[in-house]
Design a protein around this motif. Sequence first.
Motif, PDB file in Angstrom:
ATOM      1  N   MET A 284      34.481  42.080  38.247  1.00 32.97           N
ATOM      2  CA  MET A 284      33.790  41.143  39.136  1.00 32.97           C
ATOM      3  C   MET A 284      33.833  41.735  40.536  1.00 32.97           C
ATOM      4  N   LEU A 285      32.741  42.382  40.944  1.00 31.26           N
ATOM      5  CA  LEU A 285      32.713  43.107  42.208  1.00 31.26           C
ATOM      6  C   LEU A 285      32.032  42.339  43.327  1.00 31.26           C
ATOM      7  N   GLU A 286      31.429  41.192  43.009  1.00 32.65           N
ATOM      8  CA  GLU A 286      30.796  40.341  44.015  1.00 32.65           C
ATOM      9  C   GLU A 286      31.153  38.884  43.740  1.00 32.65           C
ATOM     10  N   ARG A 287      31.016  38.044  44.740  1.00 27.91           N
ATOM     11  CA  ARG A 287      31.297  36.614  44.581  1.00 27.91           C
ATOM     12  C   ARG A 287      30.277  36.004  43.618  1.00 27.91           C
ATOM     13  N   PRO A 288      30.745  35.338  42.555  1.00 24.47           N
ATOM     14  CA  PRO A 288      29.801  34.697  41.628  1.00 24.47           C
ATOM     15  C   PRO A 288      29.026  33.581  42.330  1.00 24.47           C
ATOM     16  N   LYS A 289      27.765  33.413  41.945  1.00 20.53           N
ATOM     17  CA  LYS A 289      26.923  32.402  42.581  1.00 20.53           C
ATOM     18  C   LYS A 289      26.955  31.066  41.847  1.00 20.53           C
ATOM     19  N   SER A 290      27.296  31.082  40.569  1.00 23.83           N
ATOM     20  CA  SER A 290      27.166  29.867  39.766  1.00 23.83           C
ATOM     21  C   SER A 290      28.498  29.273  39.320  1.00 23.83           C
ATOM     22  N   ARG A 291      29.611  29.816  39.822  1.00 22.29           N
ATOM     23  CA  ARG A 291      30.913  29.295  39.406  1.00 22.29           C
ATOM     24  C   ARG A 291      31.931  29.560  40.502  1.00 22.29           C
ATOM     25  N   GLU A 292      33.032  28.811  40.456  1.00 21.01           N
ATOM     26  CA  GLU A 292      34.112  28.998  41.418  1.00 21.01           C
ATOM     27  C   GLU A 292      35.063  30.068  40.912  1.00 21.01           C
ATOM     28  N   ALA A 293      35.450  30.973  41.800  1.00 20.19           N
ATOM     29  CA  ALA A 293      36.354  32.059  41.427  1.00 20.19           C
ATOM     30  C   ALA A 293      37.344  32.314  42.557  1.00 20.19           C
ATOM     31  N   GLN A 294      38.511  32.869  42.187  1.00 17.98           N
ATOM     32  CA  GLN A 294      39.483  33.299  43.183  1.00 17.98           C
ATOM     33  C   GLN A 294      39.016  34.635  43.749  1.00 17.98           C
ATOM     34  N   CYS A 295      38.922  34.725  45.058  1.00 14.69           N
ATOM     35  CA  CYS A 295      38.342  35.926  45.659  1.00 14.69           C
ATOM     36  C   CYS A 295      39.379  36.927  46.164  1.00 14.69           C
ATOM     37  N   TYR A 308      40.111  47.965  31.902  1.00 20.25           N
ATOM     38  CA  TYR A 308      40.649  47.918  33.263  1.00 20.25           C
ATOM     39  C   TYR A 308      39.564  47.345  34.166  1.00 20.25           C
ATOM     40  N   ARG A 309      39.944  46.445  35.063  1.00 22.26           N
ATOM     41  CA  ARG A 309      38.939  45.768  35.875  1.00 22.26           C
ATOM     42  C   ARG A 309      39.451  45.522  37.299  1.00 22.26           C
ATOM     43  N   ILE A 310      38.494  45.286  38.193  1.00 24.94           N
ATOM     44  CA  ILE A 310      38.797  44.843  39.551  1.00 24.94           C
ATOM     45  C   ILE A 310      38.071  43.521  39.782  1.00 24.94           C
ATOM     46  N   LYS A 311      38.773  42.611  40.448  1.00 26.43           N
ATOM     47  CA  LYS A 311      38.190  41.331  40.883  1.00 26.43           C
ATOM     48  C   LYS A 311      38.183  41.340  42.401  1.00 26.43           C
ATOM     49  N   GLN A 312      36.962  41.334  42.981  1.00 35.69           N
ATOM     50  CA  GLN A 312      36.850  41.373  44.437  1.00 35.69           C
ATOM     51  C   GLN A 312      35.498  40.795  44.849  1.00 35.69           C
ATOM     52  N   CYS A 313      35.513  39.826  45.742  1.00 38.95           N
ATOM     53  CA  CYS A 313      34.268  39.258  46.286  1.00 38.95           C
ATOM     54  C   CYS A 313      33.832  40.135  47.451  1.00 38.95           C
ATOM     55  N   THR A 314      33.235  41.267  47.136  1.00 35.07           N
ATOM     56  CA  THR A 314      33.012  42.330  48.112  1.00 35.07           C
ATOM     57  C   THR A 314      31.905  41.988  49.092  1.00 35.07           C
ATOM     58  N   GLU A 315      32.199  42.142  50.363  1.00 37.14           N
ATOM     59  CA  GLU A 315      31.204  42.115  51.437  1.00 37.14           C
ATOM     60  C   GLU A 315      31.057  43.547  51.947  1.00 37.14           C
ATOM     61  N   VAL A 316      29.909  43.840  52.535  1.00 38.80           N
ATOM     62  CA  VAL A 316      29.684  45.190  53.048  1.00 38.80           C
ATOM     63  C   VAL A 316      30.242  45.266  54.468  1.00 38.80           C
ATOM     64  N   ASP A 317      31.492  45.674  54.564  1.00 39.93           N
ATOM     65  CA  ASP A 317      32.139  45.872  55.858  1.00 39.93           C
ATOM     66  C   ASP A 317      33.290  46.850  55.682  1.00 39.93           C
ATOM     67  N   MET A 318      33.894  47.223  56.796  1.00 39.81           N
ATOM     68  CA  MET A 318      34.963  48.218  56.800  1.00 39.81           C
ATOM     69  C   MET A 318      36.166  47.759  55.977  1.00 39.81           C
ATOM     70  N   GLU A 319      36.524  46.492  56.126  1.00 41.99           N
ATOM     71  CA  GLU A 319      37.695  45.972  55.426  1.00 41.99           C
ATOM     72  C   GLU A 319      37.518  46.049  53.915  1.00 41.99           C
ATOM     73  N   ASN A 320      36.367  45.644  53.417  1.00 42.35           N
ATOM     74  CA  ASN A 320      36.119  45.693  51.979  1.00 42.35           C
ATOM     75  C   ASN A 320      35.943  47.122  51.472  1.00 42.35           C
ATOM     76  N   PHE A 321      35.422  48.000  52.326  1.00 42.72           N
ATOM     77  CA  PHE A 321      35.325  49.421  52.005  1.00 42.72           C
ATOM     78  C   PHE A 321      36.721  49.982  51.719  1.00 42.72           C
ATOM     79  N   ALA A 322      37.688  49.645  52.580  1.00 41.08           N
ATOM     80  CA  ALA A 322      39.065  50.099  52.383  1.00 41.08           C
ATOM     81  C   ALA A 322      39.686  49.434  51.160  1.00 41.08           C
ATOM     82  N   THR A 323      39.448  48.123  50.995  1.00 43.13           N
ATOM     83  CA  THR A 323      40.044  47.395  49.871  1.00 43.13           C
ATOM     84  C   THR A 323      39.574  47.938  48.537  1.00 43.13           C
TER      85      THR A 323
END
Length: 601
Positions: A284-295, A308-323
Amino acid sequence: MCFRVSSAQWAYSTNMTDFNKRRMIEEQTLKAKFDKVSWRKATEFDWTRMPDPTVRRQLRMLATKDRVALSDEKYNEIHHLISEMKDAYAHVRICDAAASRCDFDLTDAQRFMAQTRDAASLRHTWLQWHDAIGPRVRNKFMRYVDLANQAARLNGFSDASEAADTVYEDARLQDELAQTFGRILPLYKELFAYVRSKLYVAYGPDVVRIDGPLPAHLLGNMWAQEWSRIYDLVVPYPEFDKFDVTGELLRQGYTPLRIFQMAEEFYTSLGLKPMPPEFWRSSMLERPKSREAQCTASAWDFCNRIDYRIKQCTEVDMENFATAHHEMAHIEYYLHYSEQPFLFRDGANPGFHEGFANSILLSVVNPTHLYRVGLMNSNGSETSYEQNINFLMLQGLRKIAYAPFAYMMDQWRHLVFGSPDGVARMNSDWWSLRLRLQGIVPPSRRPENGFDAASKRHVPFDIPYVQYYVALLVEFQIFKSACRATDHRGPLHLCDIYRSREAGRILSEVLRMGKARHWKEVLAVLSRGGADGELSAEPLLEYFEPLFDWLRTANRKEPVIGWMSKREDFALYRPLVGATGARIWMNYRFLFVLFVIFFII
């Protein structure tokens, strides 16, 4: 069992329905029973007499497993207490400074603390959060301490804090931690004095004392654990740009998917492993639009050597780039030790996973790398002295400021678990440690029967914290070793290991070991014949050496390097005795740690 629990937790984290929550709780309950059965079987063996060292080590890990030695009734009770404390923490809501909204959760409060510069509003938010959570969980925590100590004694330990330290398999751990902290403390005090001088200018003498400790609510963070959010107040050379490539990421049309593809390319350039197909299909690489999720960003190992997976509500910014690079580092660790026996599929010690992931960021966020990947206009060697000091100041607010907090947290736990009246004094001990080791005081008088430590989720969530201090040390040790493999010349903070197969070979060798070898042996492998595998603060000090020199010059006119504690500081968290001073609460172990620190200094 691990796969089942991970799958249920993932389902709830990415789709927070009542059904998924019930299923997750059912699987976690079953896992607790499974752990109990595993412990009983393991204790049927006299593991101390096993001739095979690998078998002996695995059986010891199972036989001394925390909490399972309790009776079924008490075992269920402690898990229920932890669950109740987690639930209470998750449902805390506070009012904003204007009392126009009373639905602030911790994320809202943290954002407010980071962005607001009004001292009264910050004080209000800080007090609201601490006063809301402490009373809710104090009695539950006191019972939890009692049960945790009972479990530790059944396993042959004096208390739960001693039991927690045994996962490091090092009798000298506390001494080593004290020694490294003593090495970092002079640098911290210089940073502290500089930051205080800037806050004194920003808030005035009524809020900040020019020679005293800092109020906890002014540092851009609910716990004053790292200070990067007040960078704008303390930046040494404000006329030079901050190292933030958010604008460039947006200008070049980056998407969340492209950020993760770029992160993968960083690791494959080192010769490490690409992400498997399951990663790209199920993460889950972006915030889901149709359900509630822990970001909250996290990396997941489903224990089957495939998923193996990553869960991250990614925004395009420096902080998320590093995360994204940080979380993918955890996946690389999972992939490399996947062939180890199950109990050895973990970091070499509890701090190694985070230490490795953070060591990658030391390369990813520095000017040299950002230039090489086309996100900055000048490389590290071309940046000016002022830009380098600005960059190191930002890193120092993240790393140096964090060191005392990370060290202090489990020192406090030692006092709570190890003293007969530890729970009775846990609030005054909390602030006594924070004042002595961090130079931090609460913004107003705190009650003795309060529970301010509960404001940090790791306390009610039963998560040890010393691993983050260990991770801080390991982070710089790994980074320096990788940089040495690239034959880097120049300041350590400008090293970039990108595309270095030599650095990749060292990292791959370390990652493959997992927990199969003692972590000191792993550090020895990193040193390539250098150090003897001890925890060391020297790579961190080398990284920040230019900033250390700059701070000493900048602080020449400061009245105190560090802080002077006065009677009114002690009075904020414990009653005064007589006219000459304050009642000082500490046990002999804490006195010894302080002696070691100041002897080294």
